[in-house]
Design an enzyme around this catalytic site. Structure first.
Site, PDB file in Angstrom:
ATOM      1  N   ASP A   6       0.916  -1.065  -0.123  1.00 40.31           N
ATOM      2  CA  ASP A   6      -0.171  -0.018  -0.083  1.00 40.31           C
ATOM      3  C   ASP A   6       0.738   1.474   0.135  1.00 40.31           C
ATOM      4  O   ASP A   6       1.913   1.231   0.638  1.00 40.31           O
ATOM      5  CB  ASP A   6      -1.085  -0.057   1.187  1.00 40.31           C
ATOM      6  CG  ASP A   6      -2.117   1.056   1.086  1.00 40.31           C
ATOM      7  OD1 ASP A   6      -3.266   0.492   1.057  1.00 40.31           O
ATOM      8  OD2 ASP A   6      -1.712   2.305   1.023  1.00 40.31           O
ATOM      9  N   ILE A   7       0.663   2.222  -0.810  1.00 37.17           N
ATOM     10  CA  ILE A   7       1.189   3.411  -1.167  1.00 37.17           C
ATOM     11  C   ILE A   7       1.234   4.214   0.355  1.00 37.17           C
ATOM     12  O   ILE A   7       2.211   5.139   0.535  1.00 37.17           O
ATOM     13  CB  ILE A   7       0.799   4.228  -2.099  1.00 37.17           C
ATOM     14  CG1 ILE A   7       2.076   5.160  -2.805  1.00 37.17           C
ATOM     15  CG2 ILE A   7      -0.349   5.067  -1.929  1.00 37.17           C
ATOM     16  CD1 ILE A   7       1.692   5.646  -4.137  1.00 37.17           C
TER      17      ILE A   7
ATOM     18  N   ASN B 237     -13.172  -3.317   2.130  1.00 40.63           N
ATOM     19  CA  ASN B 237     -14.083  -2.027   2.133  1.00 40.63           C
ATOM     20  C   ASN B 237     -14.829  -2.335   0.634  1.00 40.63           C
ATOM     21  O   ASN B 237     -14.401  -2.383  -0.416  1.00 40.63           O
ATOM     22  CB  ASN B 237     -13.477  -0.697   1.955  1.00 40.63           C
ATOM     23  CG  ASN B 237     -12.650  -0.564   3.418  1.00 40.63           C
ATOM     24  OD1 ASN B 237     -13.269  -0.938   4.431  1.00 40.63           O
ATOM     25  ND2 ASN B 237     -11.338  -0.064   3.467  1.00 40.63           N
TER      26      ASN B 237
ATOM     27  N   GLN C   8     -14.935   2.995   0.834  1.00 40.63           N
ATOM     28  CA  GLN C   8     -13.972   2.274  -0.361  1.00 40.63           C
ATOM     29  C   GLN C   8     -13.483   3.497  -1.480  1.00 40.63           C
ATOM     30  O   GLN C   8     -14.184   3.964  -1.970  1.00 40.63           O
ATOM     31  CB  GLN C   8     -14.833   1.392  -1.098  1.00 40.63           C
ATOM     32  CG  GLN C   8     -13.895   0.549  -2.048  1.00 40.63           C
ATOM     33  CD  GLN C   8     -14.800  -0.412  -3.065  1.00 40.63           C
ATOM     34  OE1 GLN C   8     -15.927  -0.420  -2.861  1.00 40.63           O
ATOM     35  NE2 GLN C   8     -14.089  -1.287  -3.823  1.00 40.63           N
TER      36      GLN C   8
ATOM     37  N   HIS D 277     -10.178  -5.111  -3.392  1.00 42.25           N
ATOM     38  CA  HIS D 277      -8.657  -5.424  -2.786  1.00 42.25           C
ATOM     39  C   HIS D 277      -9.070  -5.720  -1.521  1.00 42.25           C
ATOM     40  O   HIS D 277      -9.849  -5.395  -0.551  1.00 42.25           O
ATOM     41  CB  HIS D 277      -7.836  -4.036  -2.846  1.00 42.25           C
ATOM     42  CG  HIS D 277      -8.514  -2.779  -2.542  1.00 42.25           C
ATOM     43  ND1 HIS D 277      -9.527  -2.292  -3.251  1.00 42.25           N
ATOM     44  CD2 HIS D 277      -8.491  -2.061  -1.285  1.00 42.25           C
ATOM     45  CE1 HIS D 277     -10.045  -1.082  -2.588  1.00 42.25           C
ATOM     46  NE2 HIS D 277      -9.351  -1.016  -1.415  1.00 42.25           N
TER      47      HIS D 277
ATOM     48  N   HIS E 195      -7.111  -5.651   2.273  1.00 38.34           N
ATOM     49  CA  HIS E 195      -6.055  -5.097   2.645  1.00 38.34           C
ATOM     50  C   HIS E 195      -5.397  -6.074   3.949  1.00 38.34           C
ATOM     51  O   HIS E 195      -6.034  -6.870   4.627  1.00 38.34           O
ATOM     52  CB  HIS E 195      -6.354  -3.858   3.738  1.00 38.34           C
ATOM     53  CG  HIS E 195      -6.955  -2.793   3.088  1.00 38.34           C
ATOM     54  ND1 HIS E 195      -6.139  -1.577   2.622  1.00 38.34           N
ATOM     55  CD2 HIS E 195      -8.255  -2.359   2.655  1.00 38.34           C
ATOM     56  CE1 HIS E 195      -6.767  -0.766   2.268  1.00 38.34           C
ATOM     57  NE2 HIS E 195      -8.079  -1.242   1.841  1.00 38.34           N
TER      58      HIS E 195
HETATM   59  P1  AMP Z   1      -9.849   1.694   0.254  1.00 40.48           P
HETATM   60  O1  AMP Z   1     -10.168   2.789   1.044  1.00 40.48           O
HETATM   61  O2  AMP Z   1     -10.383   0.408   1.056  1.00 40.48           O
HETATM   62  O3  AMP Z   1     -10.555   1.683  -1.189  1.00 40.48           O
HETATM   63  O4  AMP Z   1      -8.213   1.641  -0.105  1.00 40.48           O
HETATM   64  C1  AMP Z   1      -7.490   2.056  -0.980  1.00 40.48           C
HETATM   65  C2  AMP Z   1      -6.160   1.868  -0.684  1.00 40.48           C
HETATM   66  O5  AMP Z   1      -5.421   1.833  -1.634  1.00 40.48           O
HETATM   67  C3  AMP Z   1      -5.576   2.978   0.370  1.00 40.48           C
HETATM   68  O6  AMP Z   1      -5.011   2.231   1.720  1.00 40.48           O
HETATM   69  C4  AMP Z   1      -4.661   3.781  -0.302  1.00 40.48           C
HETATM   70  O7  AMP Z   1      -3.350   4.164   0.298  1.00 40.48           O
HETATM   71  C5  AMP Z   1      -4.167   2.562  -1.439  1.00 40.48           C
HETATM   72  N1  AMP Z   1      -3.758   3.030  -2.677  1.00 40.48           N
HETATM   73  C6  AMP Z   1      -4.114   4.024  -3.576  1.00 40.48           C
HETATM   74  N2  AMP Z   1      -3.166   4.302  -4.662  1.00 40.48           N
HETATM   75  C7  AMP Z   1      -2.192   3.384  -4.536  1.00 40.48           C
HETATM   76  C8  AMP Z   1      -1.138   2.921  -5.270  1.00 40.48           C
HETATM   77  N3  AMP Z   1      -1.098   3.717  -6.714  1.00 40.48           N
HETATM   78  N4  AMP Z   1      -0.333   1.945  -5.007  1.00 40.48           N
HETATM   79  C9  AMP Z   1      -0.739   1.395  -3.746  1.00 40.48           C
HETATM   80  N5  AMP Z   1      -1.635   1.751  -3.097  1.00 40.48           N
HETATM   81  C10 AMP Z   1      -2.488   2.639  -3.500  1.00 40.48           C
END
Ligand code: AMP
Length: 128
Positions: free
Chosen positions: A35-36, A96, A103, A109, A111
């Site tokens: 995760d970024i 989520n 979400q 995805h 986590h």
């Molecule tokens: P959600 O709120 O469950 O949709 O989580 C989305 C997740 O994607 C968050 O934890 C972000 O930090 C992660 N995210 C968004 N863009 C990227 C990316 N380019 N590479 C890795 N993780 C990302």
């Protein structure tokens, strides 16, 4: 129920190789990457390669091969991170779906959080 998949979401771009990712593992049907914006010392996302918005979408429409690959990949990532309970630590997995769960990326995805004591379950705020 028709699921509407937006192929411009950021994980679709990662799957097409349009933006980089830190891959943890890749299989025929799944990709795991860091995760970024990590919310725990270890925070990995596991996504199916297919165009699924949420877990319920995936469960309804994915093939048995995709589902078994995905479930096995989530477990394998936990083993790769060295955080399974038999290794004396543990992890949390969470997915989520939709606005009440906040979400942000409309591609399924899971986590995986680990590397610290994570507290109990979730904290539900009084307001959105
Ligand atoms: P959600 O709120 O469950 O949709 O989580 C989305 C997740 O994607 C968050 O934890 C972000 O930090 C992660 N995210 C968004 N863009 C990227 C990316 N380019 N590479 C890795 N993780 C990302």
């Amino acid at each position: 129920m028709a699921y509407d998949y937006d192929d411009q979401n950021i994980f679709a771009k990662i799957l097409r190789g349009e933006i980089p990712n830190k891959t943890v593992m890749e299989t025929e049907h799944s990709l795991a990457f860091e995760d970024i914006n990590p919310q725990a010392p270890q925070h990995v996302l596991v996504i199916p390669k297919g165009a699924y918005v949420t877990f319920d979408h995936f469960a309804a429409e994915a093939s048995d091969a995709e589902i078994s690959d995905y479930v096995r990949t989530v477990g394998e990532v936990a083993r790769k991170l060295g955080v399974t309970p038999d290794m004396a630590s543990g992890y949390r997995m969470l997915t989520n779906a939709g606005p009440d769960a906040h979400q942000e990326v409309p591609h399924l995805h899971v986590h995986i959080f680990a590397g610290a004591f994570l507290g109990r379950m979730i904290d539900v705020p009084k307001q959105r």
